[in-house]
Design an enzyme around this catalytic site. Structure first.
Site, mmCIF file in Angstrom:
data_model
loop_
_atom_site.group_PDB
_atom_site.id
_atom_site.type_symbol
_atom_site.label_atom_id
_atom_site.label_comp_id
_atom_site.label_asym_id
_atom_site.label_seq_id
_atom_site.Cartn_x
_atom_site.Cartn_y
_atom_site.Cartn_z
ATOM 1 N N ARG A 44 0.897 -1.198 -0.013
ATOM 2 C CA ARG A 44 -0.109 -0.026 0.000
ATOM 3 C C ARG A 44 1.045 1.276 -0.041
ATOM 4 O O ARG A 44 1.992 1.060 0.037
ATOM 5 C CB ARG A 44 -0.965 -0.126 1.337
ATOM 6 C CG ARG A 44 -0.643 -0.659 2.438
ATOM 7 C CD ARG A 44 0.532 -0.068 3.237
ATOM 8 N NE ARG A 44 0.414 1.235 3.616
ATOM 9 C CZ ARG A 44 1.087 2.305 3.687
ATOM 10 N NH1 ARG A 44 2.660 1.949 3.704
ATOM 11 N NH2 ARG A 44 0.965 3.553 3.784
ATOM 12 N N GLY A 45 0.282 2.470 -0.073
ATOM 13 C CA GLY A 45 0.966 3.572 -0.087
ATOM 14 C C GLY A 45 1.093 4.061 -1.711
ATOM 15 O O GLY A 45 1.317 3.211 -2.628
ATOM 16 N N ALA A 46 0.619 5.281 -1.862
ATOM 17 C CA ALA A 46 0.511 5.755 -3.269
ATOM 18 C C ALA A 46 1.591 5.501 -4.288
ATOM 19 O O ALA A 46 1.408 4.802 -5.301
ATOM 20 C CB ALA A 46 0.229 7.352 -3.451
ATOM 21 N N ARG A 87 -7.793 0.131 -6.375
ATOM 22 C CA ARG A 87 -8.246 1.353 -5.318
ATOM 23 C C ARG A 87 -8.335 2.824 -6.081
ATOM 24 O O ARG A 87 -7.308 3.056 -6.886
ATOM 25 C CB ARG A 87 -6.968 1.357 -4.504
ATOM 26 C CG ARG A 87 -6.774 -0.062 -3.697
ATOM 27 C CD ARG A 87 -5.778 0.152 -2.447
ATOM 28 N NE ARG A 87 -6.237 1.107 -1.474
ATOM 29 C CZ ARG A 87 -5.492 1.487 -0.433
ATOM 30 N NH1 ARG A 87 -4.501 1.194 -0.352
ATOM 31 N NH2 ARG A 87 -6.265 2.212 0.460
ATOM 32 N N GLN A 193 -1.721 2.092 10.072
ATOM 33 C CA GLN A 193 -0.356 1.993 9.688
ATOM 34 C C GLN A 193 0.762 2.991 10.222
ATOM 35 O O GLN A 193 1.927 2.845 9.947
ATOM 36 C CB GLN A 193 -0.506 3.074 7.965
ATOM 37 C CG GLN A 193 -1.263 2.152 7.013
ATOM 38 C CD GLN A 193 -2.775 2.404 7.165
ATOM 39 O OE1 GLN A 193 -3.304 2.960 8.018
ATOM 40 N NE2 GLN A 193 -3.352 2.245 6.128
ATOM 41 N N ASP A 234 -1.961 11.203 -1.335
ATOM 42 C CA ASP A 234 -2.350 10.007 -2.510
ATOM 43 C C ASP A 234 -2.952 10.840 -3.816
ATOM 44 O O ASP A 234 -2.741 10.239 -4.871
ATOM 45 C CB ASP A 234 -3.549 9.482 -1.813
ATOM 46 C CG ASP A 234 -2.946 8.419 -0.823
ATOM 47 O OD1 ASP A 234 -2.881 8.634 0.173
ATOM 48 O OD2 ASP A 234 -2.813 7.057 -1.105
ATOM 49 N N ASN A 243 -5.623 12.565 1.283
ATOM 50 C CA ASN A 243 -4.428 11.700 1.979
ATOM 51 C C ASN A 243 -5.229 10.713 3.073
ATOM 52 O O ASN A 243 -6.532 10.929 3.224
ATOM 53 C CB ASN A 243 -3.264 12.525 2.647
ATOM 54 C CG ASN A 243 -2.215 11.721 3.209
ATOM 55 O OD1 ASN A 243 -1.574 10.542 2.410
ATOM 56 N ND2 ASN A 243 -1.660 11.762 4.350
ATOM 57 N N LYS A 244 -4.571 9.917 3.701
ATOM 58 C CA LYS A 244 -5.181 9.100 4.650
ATOM 59 C C LYS A 244 -6.250 9.849 5.592
ATOM 60 O O LYS A 244 -6.038 10.765 5.830
ATOM 61 C CB LYS A 244 -4.061 8.285 5.412
ATOM 62 C CG LYS A 244 -4.731 7.322 6.805
ATOM 63 C CD LYS A 244 -5.512 6.255 6.010
ATOM 64 C CE LYS A 244 -5.093 5.581 4.860
ATOM 65 N NZ LYS A 244 -5.910 4.717 4.117
#
Ligand code: MRU
Length: 340
Positions: A44-46, A87, A193, A234, A243-244
């Protein structure tokens, strides 16, 4: 720590769902496996899911039994369709798929040239990611002073990229320059995370980190325990930063407490074709909210919301740190106007 590697037709990565309790390296062998690894958040993570998608296409090219270039292009397009459905929020995923497909369609040579071009492009993108992150670190470190206590959210470290990170790149670079910075990581419900990945990464590097729960951010700021906030992104659109989930809350609190709020991201995260209202916010399973790990914490049948991202209006962002340098809010707004 390099999070993803291409090794003769196999992609090797760490299963992030198991960290920090178990470091299990897994092998991904085809496009469908890559798509489910992204969807299930094994990785995960952009920036990382961008490179992973590129590798998904590389796996298709490498293992294809196609006899004609047109057939391989079709297989790549089918793989791209599968990957695009994984996603929706991080633009890097779509950026990476488009870049590899464009490369594939431009190949003038034969089938083998096409295969090589796709694999090499994916490997190049992985290497570029590391270089960009180093640059983000170099530029961003100038914003940090010796002794700074930096709050970060989610994980924007090596584990969210190929290596070195974005928000954590800035912290790492400052640390490597000898500045005694320290980090406050919030846990980042529901997938944790911050608690699982950021704390793990920073402790491995020996960078001081203190873990808090998400609802402690206002308190620690009000007590003067935070000098700066740095988060990843993101998708950076003309008027805000996706973002998150929880980033927006932190940004508003930072403004209230006059704490600089910085976003660190490569330019592949910029999307000047969209405004905040156009960004698709991924809604994930309610299980992520009603369970912590395998323990149920909420009554059966409770109604749940689980948006995985939020959007911070640009007015809360003091600067965006990218591989090209530090853009103040005003510079970013000017750039976005010129490019949109
Ligand atoms: O749902 P995730 O874990 O993929 O979300 C990740 C984030 O929100 C990160 O902050 C963002 O991708 C930047 S990572 C360099």
């Amino acid at each position: 720590m390099r999070t993803i590697e291409w090794s003769n037709g196999i992609v090797v990565t760490i299963d992030q769902r198991l960290l920090p309790l178990e470091e299990r390296w897994i092998e991904i062998r085809d496009c469908a496996e890559m798509a489910s690894a992204i969807k299930e958040m094994k990785l995960r993570g952009a920036p990382l899911i961008g490179v992973a998608a590129a590798y998904g296409l590389a796996l298709t090219a490498y293992h294809s039994k196609a006899r004609r270039k047109e057939d391989l292009i079709q297989e790549l397009e089918e793989c791209a369709r599968i990957l695009r459905r994984t996603r929706p929020t991080a633009v890097n995923l779509f950026w990476a798929i488009d870049r590899v497909l464009e490369k594939a369609r431009s190949v003038k040579g034969d089938l083998e040239d096409l295969r090589d071009a796709v694999v090499s492009e994916a490997i190049r993108m992985a290497d570029e990611d590391v270089k960009m992150n180093r640059e983000i670190g170099r530029h961003g470190a100038k914003l940090l002073s010796d002794g700074d206590r930096v709050l970060t959210h989610c994980n924007a470290g090596s584990l969210a990229t190929v290596d070195y990170g974005t928000a954590l790149a800035v912290i790492r670079a400052a640390w490597e320059e000898g500045k005694k910075v320290s980090v406050i990581a919030d846990e980042t419900r529901p997938k944790l995370q911050g608690a699982r990945l950021t704390a793990y990464e920073l402790m491995r590097d020996g960078i001081p980190v203190t873990l808090i729960t998400d609802n402690m951010v206002g308190y620690v700021m009000s007590k003067g325990l935070v000098d700066k906030v740095i988060v990843g992104a993101d998708r950076i659109v003309v008027d805000g930063v996706a973002n998150k989930i929880g980033t927006y809350t932190i940004a508003v609190l930072a403004k209230e407490h006059k704490i600089p709020f910085y976003v660190a991201a490569p330019t592949s995260t910029f999307d000047f074709s969209k405004r905040s209202e156009d960004v698709i916010i991924e809604e994930r399973s309610s299980d992520e909210v009603v369970y912590i790990g395998s323990v149920r914490i909420a009554p059966e049948g409770v109604k749940v919301m689980n948006p995985a991202f939020d959007i911070t209006p640009i007015k809360y962002v003091d600067a965006i740190i990218c591989e090209e340098g530090v853009l103040t809010r005003e510079e970013f707004i000017k750039l976005a106007k010129a490019r949109s």
